[in-house]
Enzyme design. Sequence first.
Site, PDB file in Angstrom:
ATOM      1  N   ARG A  70     -89.346   5.978  46.909  1.00 16.27           N
ATOM      2  CA  ARG A  70     -90.363   6.659  46.117  1.00 16.27           C
ATOM      3  C   ARG A  70     -89.701   7.597  45.122  1.00 16.27           C
ATOM      4  O   ARG A  70     -88.498   7.871  45.195  1.00 16.27           O
ATOM      5  CB  ARG A  70     -91.304   7.456  47.027  1.00 16.27           C
ATOM      6  CG  ARG A  70     -90.601   8.519  47.822  1.00 16.27           C
ATOM      7  CD  ARG A  70     -91.537   9.577  48.395  1.00 16.27           C
ATOM      8  NE  ARG A  70     -90.804  10.452  49.315  1.00 16.27           N
ATOM      9  CZ  ARG A  70     -90.008  11.436  48.942  1.00 16.27           C
ATOM     10  NH1 ARG A  70     -89.788  11.679  47.669  1.00 16.27           N
ATOM     11  NH2 ARG A  70     -89.390  12.190  49.851  1.00 16.27           N
ATOM     12  N   HIS A  77     -92.009  14.960  56.977  1.00 16.70           N
ATOM     13  CA  HIS A  77     -93.249  14.486  57.588  1.00 16.70           C
ATOM     14  C   HIS A  77     -93.175  14.737  59.085  1.00 16.70           C
ATOM     15  O   HIS A  77     -92.106  14.594  59.698  1.00 16.70           O
ATOM     16  CB  HIS A  77     -93.445  12.980  57.366  1.00 16.70           C
ATOM     17  CG  HIS A  77     -93.526  12.574  55.935  1.00 16.70           C
ATOM     18  ND1 HIS A  77     -94.440  13.098  55.056  1.00 16.70           N
ATOM     19  CD2 HIS A  77     -92.795  11.672  55.214  1.00 16.70           C
ATOM     20  CE1 HIS A  77     -94.283  12.539  53.854  1.00 16.70           C
ATOM     21  NE2 HIS A  77     -93.281  11.673  53.935  1.00 16.70           N
ATOM     22  N   GLY A 150     -97.330   7.712  48.510  1.00 13.31           N
ATOM     23  CA  GLY A 150     -98.577   8.437  48.319  1.00 13.31           C
ATOM     24  C   GLY A 150     -98.460   9.935  48.477  1.00 13.31           C
ATOM     25  O   GLY A 150     -97.559  10.554  47.914  1.00 13.31           O
ATOM     26  N   CYS A 168     -89.093  19.260  48.068  1.00 16.08           N
ATOM     27  CA  CYS A 168     -89.274  18.598  46.771  1.00 16.08           C
ATOM     28  C   CYS A 168     -88.282  19.108  45.731  1.00 16.08           C
ATOM     29  O   CYS A 168     -88.531  19.031  44.527  1.00 16.08           O
ATOM     30  CB  CYS A 168     -90.719  18.740  46.281  1.00 16.08           C
ATOM     31  SG  CYS A 168     -91.925  18.191  47.505  1.00 16.08           S
TER      32      CYS A 168
END
Length: 204
Positions: A70, A77, A150, A168
Amino acid sequence: MSAVVVKNLGQLEYETCWQAMRDFTDTRTAATDDELWLVEHPPVYTQGQAGKPEHLLLPATDIPVVQTDRGGQITYHGPGQLVAYPLLNLKRRKLGVRDLVTLIENSVVRLLGDYGIIGEPRPDAPGVYVDGKKISSLGLRVRKGCSYHGVAINVNMDLQPFANINPCGYAGLAMVQLTDYTAEPPSVAEVADRYSARLLELLK
């Protein structure tokens, strides 16, 4: 417009889910219905294609790190986080990648509004923020005109593993979750139902 088939997958290993998304995307045809997968993952760090290894601050952690395909940098997660994977034929829906990012961010903003929380996207950093703190992370891949990967929405989870990374790619970025702003902690299943309704509203 093509229907969207919503699938609640429960808790599923990240790599198993990732492989299934790639298989679905590679084998779908112009007639294949779009799908929305709702899932929780066991603890895992995922590193985007352009991810820089220095954003993993504690490489010796016992949480596995998966190099994935991605966009974006590293994220975490774990149980108590809803991950939603819209597997969409963007060509058929006449959506560009930026359109899809905006649509997903807006769906999260609407979800947060259901709980009386004001969420905002940031033009410089995909995702959704509450008072400058990140509550939802987003990373996509488009292949053959179709999207996979997603959005992750922090519901009621252990946020400590985020301290081992620059979330991020942003050093010192504070992470928050729905239960920080709600009197009664919502379940991931409840949030999944509400979120899918909000996303499907915008996809009509």
